[in-house]
Design an enzyme around this catalytic site. Structure first.
Site, PDB file in Angstrom:
ATOM      1  N   CYS A  17      33.431  59.241  31.164  1.00 31.78           N
ATOM      2  CA  CYS A  17      33.825  58.943  32.540  1.00 31.78           C
ATOM      3  C   CYS A  17      32.562  58.809  33.371  1.00 31.78           C
ATOM      4  O   CYS A  17      31.783  59.758  33.497  1.00 31.78           O
ATOM      5  CB  CYS A  17      34.724  60.043  33.110  1.00 31.78           C
ATOM      6  SG  CYS A  17      35.161  59.786  34.852  1.00 31.78           S
ATOM      7  N   GLN A  31      36.617  70.548  47.157  1.00 28.21           N
ATOM      8  CA  GLN A  31      36.059  69.196  47.172  1.00 28.21           C
ATOM      9  C   GLN A  31      35.313  68.937  45.868  1.00 28.21           C
ATOM     10  O   GLN A  31      34.542  69.775  45.409  1.00 28.21           O
ATOM     11  CB  GLN A  31      35.114  69.029  48.360  1.00 28.21           C
ATOM     12  CG  GLN A  31      35.785  69.156  49.713  1.00 28.21           C
ATOM     13  CD  GLN A  31      36.685  67.977  50.044  1.00 28.21           C
ATOM     14  OE1 GLN A  31      36.800  67.034  49.264  1.00 28.21           O
ATOM     15  NE2 GLN A  31      37.325  68.030  51.197  1.00 28.21           N
ATOM     16  N   ASN A  48      35.925  76.669  53.113  1.00 26.73           N
ATOM     17  CA  ASN A  48      34.878  75.655  53.022  1.00 26.73           C
ATOM     18  C   ASN A  48      34.111  75.499  54.335  1.00 26.73           C
ATOM     19  O   ASN A  48      32.888  75.328  54.339  1.00 26.73           O
ATOM     20  CB  ASN A  48      35.488  74.313  52.608  1.00 26.73           C
ATOM     21  CG  ASN A  48      34.456  73.308  52.132  1.00 26.73           C
ATOM     22  OD1 ASN A  48      33.619  73.611  51.294  1.00 26.73           O
ATOM     23  ND2 ASN A  48      34.511  72.099  52.668  1.00 26.73           N
ATOM     24  N   ASP A  86      52.730  78.469  57.877  1.00 22.33           N
ATOM     25  CA  ASP A  86      53.194  77.089  57.762  1.00 22.33           C
ATOM     26  C   ASP A  86      52.765  76.334  59.013  1.00 22.33           C
ATOM     27  O   ASP A  86      53.319  76.526  60.093  1.00 22.33           O
ATOM     28  CB  ASP A  86      54.719  77.072  57.620  1.00 22.33           C
ATOM     29  CG  ASP A  86      55.278  75.659  57.485  1.00 22.33           C
ATOM     30  OD1 ASP A  86      54.485  74.696  57.503  1.00 22.33           O
ATOM     31  OD2 ASP A  86      56.512  75.522  57.376  1.00 22.33           O
ATOM     32  N   CYS A 105      41.146  63.019  55.125  1.00 21.54           N
ATOM     33  CA  CYS A 105      41.151  62.318  53.832  1.00 21.54           C
ATOM     34  C   CYS A 105      42.123  61.147  53.854  1.00 21.54           C
ATOM     35  O   CYS A 105      42.406  60.553  52.814  1.00 21.54           O
ATOM     36  CB  CYS A 105      41.492  63.284  52.696  1.00 21.54           C
ATOM     37  SG  CYS A 105      43.105  64.061  52.849  1.00 21.54           S
TER      38      CYS A 105
END
Length: 450
Positions: free
Chosen positions: A171, A283, A317, A360, A406
């Protein structure tokens, strides 16, 4: 009343016919766009300014799809794909385009989507966050497929828009040490007596070693475990098994968690690192993630004792670096397991100005203990975006909002909400997290003006 028969076009003939088309542009998914009989035709693999021979595969009222047969006049941006599996594997879809061309297309697509749906036309982009174009992925999940007739287990990625597994030997976007393990792993898995009961294989390159997570649907016998243990020792890799309940078990050694560094050590600060449980989201592009975190700190400019809310915080993150810079950070995440790991990470980095909550974020947030006035807001949602969370802006009243996206479509939709609430788009930039694919990530900074 007499009724007259009107012959319908023979759709099968239309679909089988070969056409010569001129490609005008790319759509946001990286497919070429041409015009035919008043319809837009989408052609995967074609590039702007090319003349191509295609065969229609689908006809709708306002558009059609076509298969690329031949490129008759090439774009100067066309390059030879580096991966031998490119045309069958569904992992990459822009290897036929130069890296500079890919980035130019992604920036144009980002501006176009923001202009159409958020009304932000005319703005300039900040410099894109870019890195290596190849071997950048530090994590990948390989699918397995057992053939009952041949008793052979295939290991690879799924074909585009299909459940079929394309066996691969390498790959080109996966970290080289992980790519080099694909063939040995395929050979190993085919030697196991339980190969018909194996699920996916996840490969991870972390700062503390290489990891493999093998999904199993039933317990392995001692011989299979011994083969896995010997392989792990030979290739210097941690192997762990994940069962049907999601529990992990180390092979040959105690379970070790992968660790990634978020901020490098420098003269002013120690490094900030993040450990995670295999299966949790992190990520995959280490180089770009570090640049993204650094840019987020620069744009948001956290000051000591500022109250900063990090929604969709994952395992920390952004929360961990924000707290490292002295801010009082509240992190909220919808996955309970990731919240637990975020707390572990805060403790491991000796950060005490951090509080994590599980919640939530698409629900009513008015009674949440963390809801209230904040100085700054950071959002890093999944593809669905943060539309529901932004309905509570009046209660939070942040001066600055940093949005890491994203999905440019949900970013544009949510940007419209921010603009309506008195915020102004100050900065916008591309994050090229996934070279050789059409995927677009972006960072946007908004400041309150009213």
């Amino acid at each position: 009343m007499a009724q007259f028969f009107k012959a319908k076009p023979n759709s099968s003939k239309q679909l089988s016919a070969k056409l010569s088309l001129n490609v005008d542009q790319l759509d946001h998914l990286g497919a070429g766009i041409a015009q035919y009989q008043g319809k837009v035709v989408f052609i995967p693999g074609a590039l702007p300014d090319e003349t191509v021979t295609v065969q229609l595969t689908e006809q709708k009222k306002n558009y059609a799809r076509a298969k690329l047969i031949k490129v008759d006049a090439q774009s100067p941006e066309r390059v030879e794909p580096e991966c031998p599996h490119y045309h069958t594997c569904g992992g990459c879809d822009l290897q036929h385009m130069s890296l500079s061309g890919q980035r130019e297309h992604k920036e144009a697509a980002l501006l176009d989507i923001m202009a159409k749906f958020a009304g932000t036309e005319g703005g300039a982009l900040s410099p894109a966050l870019t890195g290596e174009g190849w071997h950048y992925r530090r994590r990948a999940r390989l699918a397995t497929l057992f053939d009952k007739n041949t008793k052979h287990l295939s290991l690879g990625f799924r074909a585009a828009s299909s459940s079929n597994v394309v066996p691969i030997s390498q790959c080109q976007v996966l970290a080289k040490p992980l790519s080099d393990l694909i063939v040995p792993f395929a050979k190993l898995l085919n030697q196991l007596s339980a190969k018909a009961s194996l699920g996916h294989l996840e490969l991870i390159a972390a700062d503390n070693g290489h990891f493999a997570v093998l999904r199993i649907t039933k317990a392995l016998n001692d011989k299979d475990l011994a083969k896995l243990s010997a392989f792990a020792e030979q290739h210097q890799i941690y192997i762990c098994l994940q069962d049907n309940e999601g529990q992990f078990q180390g092979v040959g050694v105690e379970l070790v968690l992968p660790v990634y560094q978020l901020l490098d050590e420098n003269a002013q600060s120690d490094a900030v690192s993040l450990s995670f449980t295999p299966g949790n989201f992190v990520q995959v592009n280490s180089q770009i993630n570090k640049a993204m975190v650094a840019q987020a700190m620069d744009w948001l400019a956290p000051a000591p004792d500022e109250r900063i809310l990090d929604l969709f915080c994952g395992m920390g993150n952004f929360s961990l670096p924000l707290a490292k810079m002295g801010a009082d950070v509240i992190g909220v995440e919808g996955v309970a397991e990731m919240v637990s790991q975020a707390r572990v990470n805060a403790k491991a980095n000796n950060l005490d100005k951090l509080t994590f909550y599980h919640g939530d974020l698409s629900a009513d947030l008015s009674l949440e203990p963390w809801m209230g006035k904040i100085d700054k807001l950071l959002l890093d949602p999944a593809r669905a975006g943060a539309f529901e969370s932004l309905q509570w802006l009046k209660k939070m009243k942040p001066r600055k909002v940093l949005y890491v996206s994203c999905n440019p479509a949900s970013l544009a939709r949510d940007s419209a909400v921010l603009l309506e609430r008195g915020y102004r788009l100050q900065r916008l930039g591309l994050i090229d997290m996934f070279p050789q694919t059409h995927h677009i990530e972006a960072m946007a900074l908004f400041e309150l003006t009213k």
